[in-house]
Write a protein that holds these residues in place. Structure first.
Motif, PDB file in Angstrom:
ATOM      1  N   LYS A 107       3.939 -12.586  -3.385  1.00  0.00           N
ATOM      2  CA  LYS A 107       3.194 -11.404  -2.952  1.00  0.00           C
ATOM      3  C   LYS A 107       2.360 -10.924  -4.124  1.00  0.00           C
ATOM      4  O   LYS A 107       2.891 -10.697  -5.220  1.00  0.00           O
ATOM      5  N   ILE A 108       1.065 -10.803  -3.900  1.00  0.00           N
ATOM      6  CA  ILE A 108       0.164 -10.295  -4.932  1.00  0.00           C
ATOM      7  C   ILE A 108      -0.442  -9.004  -4.406  1.00  0.00           C
ATOM      8  O   ILE A 108      -1.137  -8.999  -3.388  1.00  0.00           O
ATOM      9  N   THR A 109      -0.168  -7.895  -5.094  1.00  0.00           N
ATOM     10  CA  THR A 109      -0.772  -6.618  -4.737  1.00  0.00           C
ATOM     11  C   THR A 109      -1.871  -6.316  -5.740  1.00  0.00           C
ATOM     12  O   THR A 109      -1.785  -6.690  -6.909  1.00  0.00           O
ATOM     13  N   LEU A 144       6.433 -23.511  -0.876  1.00  0.00           N
ATOM     14  CA  LEU A 144       5.898 -22.207  -0.493  1.00  0.00           C
ATOM     15  C   LEU A 144       5.909 -22.039   1.023  1.00  0.00           C
ATOM     16  O   LEU A 144       5.420 -22.898   1.755  1.00  0.00           O
ATOM     17  N   GLU A 145       6.495 -20.934   1.469  1.00  0.00           N
ATOM     18  CA  GLU A 145       6.547 -20.619   2.891  1.00  0.00           C
ATOM     19  C   GLU A 145       5.605 -19.488   3.259  1.00  0.00           C
ATOM     20  O   GLU A 145       5.033 -19.494   4.332  1.00  0.00           O
ATOM     21  N   ARG A 146       5.471 -18.498   2.372  1.00  0.00           N
ATOM     22  CA  ARG A 146       4.660 -17.319   2.687  1.00  0.00           C
ATOM     23  C   ARG A 146       3.914 -16.839   1.449  1.00  0.00           C
ATOM     24  O   ARG A 146       4.482 -16.750   0.365  1.00  0.00           O
ATOM     25  N   LEU A 147       2.642 -16.524   1.644  1.00  0.00           N
ATOM     26  CA  LEU A 147       1.812 -15.922   0.603  1.00  0.00           C
ATOM     27  C   LEU A 147       1.227 -14.643   1.174  1.00  0.00           C
ATOM     28  O   LEU A 147       0.519 -14.674   2.183  1.00  0.00           O
ATOM     29  N   THR A 148       1.559 -13.522   0.559  1.00  0.00           N
ATOM     30  CA  THR A 148       1.060 -12.221   0.992  1.00  0.00           C
ATOM     31  C   THR A 148       0.057 -11.724  -0.043  1.00  0.00           C
ATOM     32  O   THR A 148       0.385 -11.637  -1.224  1.00  0.00           O
ATOM     33  N   LEU A 149      -1.137 -11.410   0.412  1.00  0.00           N
ATOM     34  CA  LEU A 149      -2.185 -10.898  -0.467  1.00  0.00           C
ATOM     35  C   LEU A 149      -2.591  -9.508   0.001  1.00  0.00           C
ATOM     36  O   LEU A 149      -2.934  -9.307   1.163  1.00  0.00           O
ATOM     37  N   ASP A 150      -2.554  -8.565  -0.917  1.00  0.00           N
ATOM     38  CA  ASP A 150      -2.896  -7.180  -0.627  1.00  0.00           C
ATOM     39  C   ASP A 150      -3.952  -6.744  -1.632  1.00  0.00           C
ATOM     40  O   ASP A 150      -3.703  -6.747  -2.840  1.00  0.00           O
ATOM     41  N   ALA A 151      -5.124  -6.396  -1.163  1.00  0.00           N
ATOM     42  CA  ALA A 151      -6.234  -6.040  -2.048  1.00  0.00           C
ATOM     43  C   ALA A 151      -6.085  -4.645  -2.646  1.00  0.00           C
ATOM     44  O   ALA A 151      -6.830  -4.281  -3.546  1.00  0.00           O
ATOM     45  N   ILE A 152      -5.136  -3.880  -2.168  1.00  0.00           N
ATOM     46  CA  ILE A 152      -4.919  -2.536  -2.702  1.00  0.00           C
ATOM     47  C   ILE A 152      -3.595  -2.518  -3.441  1.00  0.00           C
ATOM     48  O   ILE A 152      -2.591  -2.997  -2.933  1.00  0.00           O
ATOM     49  N   TYR A 153      -3.606  -1.977  -4.649  1.00  0.00           N
ATOM     50  CA  TYR A 153      -2.343  -1.712  -5.326  1.00  0.00           C
ATOM     51  C   TYR A 153      -2.168  -0.215  -5.383  1.00  0.00           C
ATOM     52  O   TYR A 153      -3.038   0.511  -5.866  1.00  0.00           O
ATOM     53  N   ASP A 154      -1.083   0.241  -4.878  1.00  0.00           N
ATOM     54  CA  ASP A 154      -0.715   1.638  -5.023  1.00  0.00           C
ATOM     55  C   ASP A 154       0.803   1.719  -5.005  1.00  0.00           C
ATOM     56  O   ASP A 154       1.487   0.769  -4.659  1.00  0.00           O
ATOM     57  N   TYR A 155       1.322   2.837  -5.403  1.00  0.00           N
ATOM     58  CA  TYR A 155       2.771   2.992  -5.443  1.00  0.00           C
ATOM     59  C   TYR A 155       3.362   2.951  -4.043  1.00  0.00           C
ATOM     60  O   TYR A 155       4.472   2.512  -3.840  1.00  0.00           O
ATOM     61  N   GLY A 156       2.604   3.393  -3.046  1.00  0.00           N
ATOM     62  CA  GLY A 156       3.078   3.382  -1.669  1.00  0.00           C
ATOM     63  C   GLY A 156       3.325   1.976  -1.160  1.00  0.00           C
ATOM     64  O   GLY A 156       4.305   1.714  -0.484  1.00  0.00           O
ATOM     65  N   SER A 157       2.423   1.025  -1.473  1.00  0.00           N
ATOM     66  CA  SER A 157       2.612  -0.339  -0.993  1.00  0.00           C
ATOM     67  C   SER A 157       3.829  -0.977  -1.651  1.00  0.00           C
ATOM     68  O   SER A 157       4.510  -1.789  -1.052  1.00  0.00           O
ATOM     69  N   ARG A 158       4.132  -0.594  -2.872  1.00  0.00           N
ATOM     70  CA  ARG A 158       5.312  -1.119  -3.547  1.00  0.00           C
ATOM     71  C   ARG A 158       6.582  -0.609  -2.885  1.00  0.00           C
ATOM     72  O   ARG A 158       7.578  -1.296  -2.794  1.00  0.00           O
ATOM     73  N   ILE A 170     -10.762 -13.599  -0.911  1.00  0.00           N
ATOM     74  CA  ILE A 170      -9.690 -14.241  -0.141  1.00  0.00           C
ATOM     75  C   ILE A 170     -10.289 -15.076   0.984  1.00  0.00           C
ATOM     76  O   ILE A 170      -9.945 -16.248   1.156  1.00  0.00           O
ATOM     77  N   GLU A 171     -11.180 -14.476   1.751  1.00  0.00           N
ATOM     78  CA  GLU A 171     -11.791 -15.182   2.882  1.00  0.00           C
ATOM     79  C   GLU A 171     -12.660 -16.352   2.417  1.00  0.00           C
ATOM     80  O   GLU A 171     -12.714 -17.383   3.065  1.00  0.00           O
ATOM     81  N   GLY A 172     -13.330 -16.201   1.286  1.00  0.00           N
ATOM     82  CA  GLY A 172     -14.257 -17.219   0.820  1.00  0.00           C
ATOM     83  C   GLY A 172     -13.634 -18.375   0.063  1.00  0.00           C
ATOM     84  O   GLY A 172     -14.165 -19.488   0.073  1.00  0.00           O
ATOM     85  N   LYS A 190      -7.853 -23.067   1.237  1.00  0.00           N
ATOM     86  CA  LYS A 190      -6.897 -23.843   0.439  1.00  0.00           C
ATOM     87  C   LYS A 190      -5.475 -23.777   0.990  1.00  0.00           C
ATOM     88  O   LYS A 190      -4.614 -24.542   0.572  1.00  0.00           O
ATOM     89  N   ALA A 191      -5.219 -22.849   1.900  1.00  0.00           N
ATOM     90  CA  ALA A 191      -3.860 -22.659   2.393  1.00  0.00           C
ATOM     91  C   ALA A 191      -3.456 -23.785   3.341  1.00  0.00           C
ATOM     92  O   ALA A 191      -4.119 -24.010   4.352  1.00  0.00           O
ATOM     93  N   PRO A 192      -2.370 -24.497   3.025  1.00  0.00           N
ATOM     94  CA  PRO A 192      -1.896 -25.530   3.941  1.00  0.00           C
ATOM     95  C   PRO A 192      -1.350 -24.906   5.223  1.00  0.00           C
ATOM     96  O   PRO A 192      -0.953 -23.735   5.239  1.00  0.00           O
ATOM     97  N   SER A 193      -1.301 -25.675   6.274  1.00  0.00           N
ATOM     98  CA  SER A 193      -0.834 -25.161   7.562  1.00  0.00           C
ATOM     99  C   SER A 193       0.645 -24.783   7.527  1.00  0.00           C
ATOM    100  O   SER A 193       1.104 -24.020   8.372  1.00  0.00           O
ATOM    101  N   THR A 194       1.383 -25.262   6.554  1.00  0.00           N
ATOM    102  CA  THR A 194       2.811 -24.955   6.447  1.00  0.00           C
ATOM    103  C   THR A 194       3.083 -23.603   5.799  1.00  0.00           C
ATOM    104  O   THR A 194       4.210 -23.123   5.816  1.00  0.00           O
ATOM    105  N   VAL A 195       2.054 -22.985   5.242  1.00  0.00           N
ATOM    106  CA  VAL A 195       2.203 -21.699   4.552  1.00  0.00           C
ATOM    107  C   VAL A 195       1.713 -20.578   5.453  1.00  0.00           C
ATOM    108  O   VAL A 195       0.597 -20.621   5.978  1.00  0.00           O
ATOM    109  N   LYS A 196       2.552 -19.560   5.633  1.00  0.00           N
ATOM    110  CA  LYS A 196       2.157 -18.361   6.374  1.00  0.00           C
ATOM    111  C   LYS A 196       1.358 -17.486   5.416  1.00  0.00           C
ATOM    112  O   LYS A 196       1.873 -16.974   4.431  1.00  0.00           O
ATOM    113  N   LEU A 197       0.065 -17.343   5.700  1.00  0.00           N
ATOM    114  CA  LEU A 197      -0.823 -16.541   4.863  1.00  0.00           C
ATOM    115  C   LEU A 197      -0.947 -15.158   5.479  1.00  0.00           C
ATOM    116  O   LEU A 197      -1.451 -15.008   6.591  1.00  0.00           O
ATOM    117  N   ASP A 198      -0.456 -14.161   4.777  1.00  0.00           N
ATOM    118  CA  ASP A 198      -0.456 -12.779   5.266  1.00  0.00           C
ATOM    119  C   ASP A 198      -1.433 -11.980   4.418  1.00  0.00           C
ATOM    120  O   ASP A 198      -1.175 -11.715   3.246  1.00  0.00           O
TER     121      ASP A 198
END
Length: 112
Positions: free
Chosen positions: A13-15, A37-51, A85-87, A92-100
């Motif tokens: 998870k990258i915030t 790797l099973e899941r990659l979570t990408l969050d473009a906002i970092y704040d204390y609330g998301s943590r 992320i979109e570009g 690059k994400a393989p079909s076996t990885v859940k990209l969130d």
């Protein structure tokens, strides 16, 4: 180091994901070399609330109005991060990885 495989990494998870070339490169490296790797979570906002698991950096009042809890500059950086992320990452994400990919609030995280 391209010769190293990271076989034990299952969830990442990258915030605060931004459009920096180094962060995009690191994320692509993880996708290409973390063989378990099973899941990659990408969050473009970092704040204390998301943590802490709170809702996406905006405040909803009793009238249904939405107000951002972060500044316009951070919102603009988040939009650039989502563009990167979109570009670069999605392809690059393989079909076996859940990209969130965590989306921004469509009501108050607009670029003004």
């Amino acid at each position: 180091m391209p010769e190293h495989r990271h076989g034990s990494i299952k969830n990442v998870k990258i915030t605060g994901f931004c459009a920096a070339k180094s962060l995009v490169g690191l994320t692509c490296h993880i996708l290409e070399n973390a063989t378990s790797l099973e899941r990659l979570t990408l969050d473009a906002i970092y704040d204390y609330g998301s943590r802490l698991g709170a809702d996406r950096s905006c405040l909803h009042n009793k009238y249904g109005e939405c107000h951002p809890l972060i500044g316009n500059r951070m919102i603009a950086h988040a939009h650039k991060g989502l563009w990167a992320i979109e570009g670069y990452v999605v392809e690059k994400a393989p079909s076996t990885v859940k990209l969130d990919i965590k989306k921004l609030c469509s009501r108050c995280h607009r670029i003004i």
